[in-house]
Structure formats: structure tokens, C-alpha cells
Write an enzyme that holds these catalytic residues in place. Structure first.
Site, PDB file in Angstrom:
ATOM      1  NE  ARG A   8      -4.094  -1.772   0.137  1.00  0.00           N
ATOM      2  CZ  ARG A   8      -5.232  -1.942   0.814  1.00  0.00           C
ATOM      3  NH1 ARG A   8      -5.600  -1.068   1.696  1.00  0.00           N
ATOM      4  NH2 ARG A   8      -5.991  -2.982   0.576  1.00  0.00           N
ATOM      5  NE  ARG A  63      -7.101   4.485   2.538  1.00  0.00           N
ATOM      6  CZ  ARG A  63      -7.778   3.482   3.081  1.00  0.00           C
ATOM      7  NH1 ARG A  63      -9.015   3.679   3.491  1.00  0.00           N
ATOM      8  NH2 ARG A  63      -7.227   2.295   3.233  1.00  0.00           N
ATOM      9  NE  ARG A  65      -9.977   8.957  -1.146  1.00  0.00           N
ATOM     10  CZ  ARG A  65     -10.273   8.297  -0.042  1.00  0.00           C
ATOM     11  NH1 ARG A  65     -10.462   6.995  -0.099  1.00  0.00           N
ATOM     12  NH2 ARG A  65     -10.370   8.900   1.103  1.00  0.00           N
ATOM     13  CG  ASP A  83      -8.715  -3.631  -4.649  1.00  0.00           C
ATOM     14  OD1 ASP A  83      -8.215  -2.970  -3.721  1.00  0.00           O
ATOM     15  OD2 ASP A  83      -9.467  -4.602  -4.450  1.00  0.00           O
ATOM     16  CE1 TYR A 121     -12.982  -7.948   1.263  1.00  0.00           C
ATOM     17  CE2 TYR A 121     -11.299  -9.454   0.453  1.00  0.00           C
ATOM     18  CZ  TYR A 121     -11.701  -8.467   1.331  1.00  0.00           C
ATOM     19  OH  TYR A 121     -10.821  -7.983   2.268  1.00  0.00           O
TER      20      TYR A 121
HETATM   21  O1  CP3 Z   1       0.154  -1.917  -2.359  1.00  0.00           O
HETATM   22  C1  CP3 Z   1      -0.150  -1.023  -3.177  1.00  0.00           C
HETATM   23  O2  CP3 Z   1       0.210   0.176  -3.052  1.00  0.00           O
HETATM   24  C2  CP3 Z   1      -0.896  -1.423  -4.448  1.00  0.00           C
HETATM   25  C3  CP3 Z   1      -2.295  -1.225  -4.448  1.00  0.00           C
HETATM   26  C4  CP3 Z   1      -3.225  -2.178  -3.707  1.00  0.00           C
HETATM   27  C5  CP3 Z   1      -4.498  -1.748  -3.231  1.00  0.00           C
HETATM   28  N1  CP3 Z   1      -5.162  -2.840  -2.776  1.00  0.00           N
HETATM   29  C6  CP3 Z   1      -4.991  -0.370  -3.259  1.00  0.00           C
HETATM   30  C7  CP3 Z   1      -6.111   0.008  -2.379  1.00  0.00           C
HETATM   31  C8  CP3 Z   1      -3.121  -3.536  -3.440  1.00  0.00           C
HETATM   32  C9  CP3 Z   1      -1.949  -4.483  -3.669  1.00  0.00           C
HETATM   33  C10 CP3 Z   1      -4.362  -3.950  -2.863  1.00  0.00           C
HETATM   34  C11 CP3 Z   1      -4.660  -5.332  -2.494  1.00  0.00           C
HETATM   35  C12 CP3 Z   1      -5.899  -5.634  -1.770  1.00  0.00           C
HETATM   36  N2  CP3 Z   1      -7.142  -5.097  -1.966  1.00  0.00           N
HETATM   37  C13 CP3 Z   1      -6.023  -6.619  -0.765  1.00  0.00           C
HETATM   38  C14 CP3 Z   1      -4.916  -7.542  -0.323  1.00  0.00           C
HETATM   39  C15 CP3 Z   1      -3.884  -6.873   0.466  1.00  0.00           C
HETATM   40  C16 CP3 Z   1      -4.318  -6.417   1.796  1.00  0.00           C
HETATM   41  O3  CP3 Z   1      -4.228  -5.216   2.064  1.00  0.00           O
HETATM   42  O4  CP3 Z   1      -4.696  -7.273   2.612  1.00  0.00           O
HETATM   43  C17 CP3 Z   1      -7.354  -6.632  -0.327  1.00  0.00           C
HETATM   44  C18 CP3 Z   1      -7.942  -7.525   0.747  1.00  0.00           C
HETATM   45  C19 CP3 Z   1      -8.064  -5.672  -1.111  1.00  0.00           C
HETATM   46  C20 CP3 Z   1      -9.505  -5.349  -1.075  1.00  0.00           C
HETATM   47  C21 CP3 Z   1      -9.719  -3.986  -0.581  1.00  0.00           C
HETATM   48  N3  CP3 Z   1      -9.394  -2.845  -1.269  1.00  0.00           N
HETATM   49  C22 CP3 Z   1     -10.293  -3.610   0.660  1.00  0.00           C
HETATM   50  C23 CP3 Z   1     -10.771  -4.569   1.726  1.00  0.00           C
HETATM   51  C24 CP3 Z   1     -10.284  -2.218   0.688  1.00  0.00           C
HETATM   52  C25 CP3 Z   1     -10.875  -1.348   1.754  1.00  0.00           C
HETATM   53  C26 CP3 Z   1     -10.071  -1.367   2.983  1.00  0.00           C
HETATM   54  C27 CP3 Z   1      -9.120  -0.219   2.978  1.00  0.00           C
HETATM   55  O5  CP3 Z   1      -7.913  -0.420   3.201  1.00  0.00           O
HETATM   56  O6  CP3 Z   1      -9.622   0.896   2.788  1.00  0.00           O
HETATM   57  C28 CP3 Z   1      -9.686  -1.749  -0.512  1.00  0.00           C
HETATM   58  C29 CP3 Z   1      -9.458  -0.342  -0.898  1.00  0.00           C
HETATM   59  C30 CP3 Z   1      -8.097   0.039  -1.333  1.00  0.00           C
HETATM   60  N4  CP3 Z   1      -7.264  -0.707  -2.109  1.00  0.00           N
HETATM   61  C31 CP3 Z   1      -7.467   1.297  -1.075  1.00  0.00           C
HETATM   62  C32 CP3 Z   1      -6.235   1.283  -1.731  1.00  0.00           C
HETATM   63  C33 CP3 Z   1      -5.222   2.407  -1.823  1.00  0.00           C
HETATM   64  C34 CP3 Z   1      -8.083   2.433  -0.288  1.00  0.00           C
HETATM   65  C35 CP3 Z   1      -8.944   3.174  -1.247  1.00  0.00           C
HETATM   66  C36 CP3 Z   1      -9.280   4.557  -0.805  1.00  0.00           C
HETATM   67  O7  CP3 Z   1     -10.220   4.681  -0.022  1.00  0.00           O
HETATM   68  O8  CP3 Z   1      -8.615   5.496  -1.292  1.00  0.00           O
END
Ligand code: CP3
Length: 360
Positions: free
Chosen positions: A25, A29, A38, A75, A152
Site C-alpha cells: 500500500r 491514503r 482522490r 486492487d 469477498y
Molecule cells: O500496495 C499497493 O500500493 C498497491 C495497491 C493495492 C491496493 N489494494 C490499493 C487500495 C493492493 C496491492 C491492494 C490489495 C488488496 N485489496 C487486498 C490484499 C492486500 C491487503 O491489504 O490485505 C485486499 C484484501 C483488497 C480489497 C480492498 N481494497 C479492501 C478490503 C479495501 C478497503 C479497505 C481499505 O484499506 O480501505 C480496498 C481499498 C483500497 N485498495 C485502497 C487502496 C489504496 C483504499 C482506497 C481509498 O479509499 O482510497
């Protein structure tokens, strides 16, 4: 053959001058410049689906910090979205699917997405990032583990007890297996396409494998990740690409994970790096594993904790410094800088002459 990138060399356990560092990540954010985009563009999924924006966000952390890898901004839920489940991200609530998968008929109706038409926006973003940075740092492509993506798709959202998918697992294991097979098939094609478009390493995120019993983990999570590894390792165009498997809370299964034939294992902070290395370090590289909460502390403490992780791994190649899971959104970028600088300052000593092959 030696790569010009220390990230790739460390994944292959070849000598490096210092320990490579990137973190999960890293584009997100906690960065004010991410929040500004965003605000301007709107929702998270819209940003993922706009290749120029996704490229810009991928590069943001690299402009700020001295990192050894980029990870494509996307994602793990792009596959079920492309399968037509109706994905939305509600602010502060995470993902929601309008049409979750609850029975055999729904699984049978699922089609494997086309990588260029349905997921072309990911491929285009990868091409753009690749064009910008492939000579500077390698680009990591990724997907979710079939099990984690299925949680999911079946639950319809993030879950506490995973009651719906676990009922399916115990009552109708064939339905779940059919679903996992479809996600696996799509994930093989997805990673293959990401590599064809410029990804230089790939990572499979198994965020929820750790909630399974050992038997269920093997049957419903690891075996499908293994299929993906075999698929990529049996094709000339993808065989050289390093694969990282990351099961959060998977510390007790490191030997099983290493046996899939992956190149590296991501480990969370509940595992002692030194013990992990003793167990599987002769077979795979290890990525991790600073507790992301360390980044809430003062720079002095961050530095001390970085040293601890480096010392636990010890001398020689095969370690990629990372957090044990994604960075928390309210962490200060200054503290991230302190972490990276500490890796830069203290890690070369672990790679000095005579120490390249490590002291296991
Ligand atoms: O690592 C990186 O910088 C690459 C981008 C990346 C995102 N999601 C961006 C993201 C990667 C590799 C993921 C993987 C991902 N997505 C996983 C597996 C890794 C982990 O963190 O366990 C999972 C379970 C998801 C599904 C997902 N996406 C969830 C459950 C959420 C909401 C929870 C949260 O952290 O807000 C997201 C949103 C998400 N994916 C954001 C980002 C930057 C936040 C989005 C925002 O509100 O701006």
C-alpha cells in the site's frame, strides 16, 4: 544472470549491495498527494480504471522516497468486478458487491474475463508505468489469492466471521471448489497478461488464508496458489518472473508455502525472521516484516525496529524489507522516510564482502 535491480536479485537470493525496500500500500491514503487526486477524481475504483491516474498514483511514492520497487495501483477485486458482480467501494466501509455468489448456479454462470477488453485498463496502466520507470525500478504486478478473492465474492463485503463462505466450505465444498477453480483460471491469465505488459515480478495477496484450519488452508487456499505458480513456471514467457506468496497469519505454514515453487514468501510481524529463515531460507527469499504500527512511533524507535528486522534476517541476500501488512492510512510520511533511511543506513553491513551468501 544478475539483474541490475537489487529487488530482483534479492528475490533470486543473488548478491546485493544493500537490502531492497518497498512496502504494501505504498501508494495510498497516508500520502497527501494521493488524497488530493482522490478528492479531484472521486472514487477509488474510478482511479483504478483510469490508466493515466493509476500510473500517476503508482509513481507518487517513488517521487518521495528512495524505494526499490513500484507496485501497480489497482486492487485484488478487479477480477470479480470484471466477472460482473457489481463492485462499489463505499467511503470508509470497503468493498461491496451487488450480486454476491451464493450457489452453484451462480458459479456456473461466471465467465472468465477477457484480459484486454475487460481488464485492459490494468494492462494499459502497467504499460504506462513500465514506460516511465522500467529502467529505474522494477514493477510488481499482483492478484489476490483465489481464496481471498472468493471471500469477498461470497460474503459480498469485508467480513468478521466469514460465516457465509465457511458455511459453503463445510456444506458445499464442490461449489466452493468450482468457484476457486474459476478464479484461479482468471488469475493465471491475469498475471500472465500483466507480465506480458511489463510487470517484472508478481505477488499473490492471501490476506484471509490465515483464518483457515491447516487442512482447509491446504485444500482451499494454498493448492490454488500452487496452481498459479505452476502455470507461470511452466511457460517460457513467465518462467523467469519471481513470484511472491503472502498469506497473512500464515507463519505456521512456511514450509508448505515454500514447497509450491514460489521464489519468495511475504511474512507478517507475528513471525520471527530468524526462525523463518532457518525453516525455509535455503529455498526461498523472505519479504517483510516490520509491524506497520511501528510507524506510529518516534523515528528513533522506528530505526531500532528496522535494525531488529535486519538483524533477525542476518547476513546475505534473500531478504526484501517490507511491512508485515499494508501501511495504515494515518501514518506520517516522515516516519516512512525514517524507515527507508534506516534500511539504507544499516543494511549494507549485512551484505559486505564475504557475507554475500549469508550465514544461516
Ligand atoms: O500496495 C499497493 O500500493 C498497491 C495497491 C493495492 C491496493 N489494494 C490499493 C487500495 C493492493 C496491492 C491492494 C490489495 C488488496 N485489496 C487486498 C490484499 C492486500 C491487503 O491489504 O490485505 C485486499 C484484501 C483488497 C480489497 C480492498 N481494497 C479492501 C478490503 C479495501 C478497503 C479497505 C481499505 O484499506 O480501505 C480496498 C481499498 C483500497 N485498495 C485502497 C487502496 C489504496 C483504499 C482506497 C481509498 O479509499 O482510497
Amino acid at each position: 544472470m544478475q539483474s541490475s535491480f537489487r529487488f530482483i536479485n534479492a528475490l533470486k537470493r543473488q548478491p546485493v549491495d544493500s537490502t531492497p525496500v518497498w512496502f504494501m500500500r505504498q501508494a495510498g491514503r497516508y500520502l497527501p498527494e494521493y488524497r488530493a487526486i482522490r478528492e479531484r477524481v472521486g472514487g477509488f475504483l474510478g482511479m483504478c480504471k483510469n490508466p493515466e491516474i493509476a500510473c500517476e498514483i503508482t509513481l507518487q511514492p517513488l517521487q518521495r522516497f528512495d524505494l526499490d520497487a513500484a507496485i501497480i495501483f489497482s486492487d485484488i477485486l478487479t477480477i470479480p468486478d470484471a466477472m460482473g458482480l457489481g463492485l462499489h467501494f463505499k467511503a470508509n466501509e470497503g468493498p461491496h458487491f451487488e450480486r454476491p455468489i451464493r450457489d452453484k448456479a451462480a458459479v456456473e454462470r461466471l465467465a472468465i474475463p477477457d484480459m484486454e477488453s475487460d481488464l485492459g485498463y490494468v494492462m494499459q496502466a502497467i504499460r504506462l508505468v513500465s514506460h516511465e520507470c522500467r529502467h529505474r525500478v522494477p514493477l510488481i504486478g499482483f492478484c489476490g489469492s483465489p481464496w481471498t478473492v472468493a471471500t469477498y465474492m461470497v460474503e459480498g463485503q469485508s467480513s468478521r466471521h466469514f460465516s457465509v463462505i465457511k458455511s459453503m466450505m463445510y456444506d458445499e465444498p464442490e461449489t466452493l471448489s468450482a468457484l476457486l477453480s474459476k478464479i484461479t483460471q482468471a488469475s493465471c491469465l491475469y498475471l500472465q497478461a500483466q507480465i506480458a505488459n511489463g510487470a517484472q515480478a508478481v505477488m499473490i495477496f492471501d490476506t484471509w488464508g490465515g483464518i483457515l484450519s491447516p487442512q482447509s488452508y491446504q485444500r482451499f487456499s494454498l493448492s490454488y496458489m500452487q496452481e498459479i505458480v505452476h502455470y507461470l513456471k511452466s511457460r517460457a514467457q513467465t518462467v523467469e518472473i519471481p513470484i511472491i506468496l503472502f498469506t497473512k497469519q500464515g507463519g505456521q505454514w512456511l514450509e508448505n508455502i515454500a514447497a509450491t515453487g514460489c521464489d519468495a514468501i511475504g511474512i507478517d510481524w507475528t513471525v520471527d525472521m530468524a526462525k523463518a529463515r532457518q525453516r525455509v531460507g535455503h529455498q526461498v527469499a523472505l519479504q517483510g516484516n516490520l509491524d506497520p504500527a511501528v510507524l506510529y512511533a518516534e523515528p528513533k524507535q522506528i530505526e531500532a525496529n528496522v535494525k531488529t528486522v535486519l538483524t533477525e534476517y542476518g547476513s546475505g541476500s534473500g531478504h526484501i524489507f517490507n511491512l508485515g501488512h499494508g501501511i495504515y492510512p494515518d501514518v506520517s510520511p516522515d516516519n516512512v522516510k525514517a524507515m527507508i533511511e534506516a534500511v539504507r543506513r544499516y543494511s549494507p553491513a549485512f551484505h559486505s564482502k564475504g557475507n554475500e551468501h549469508g550465514s544461516l
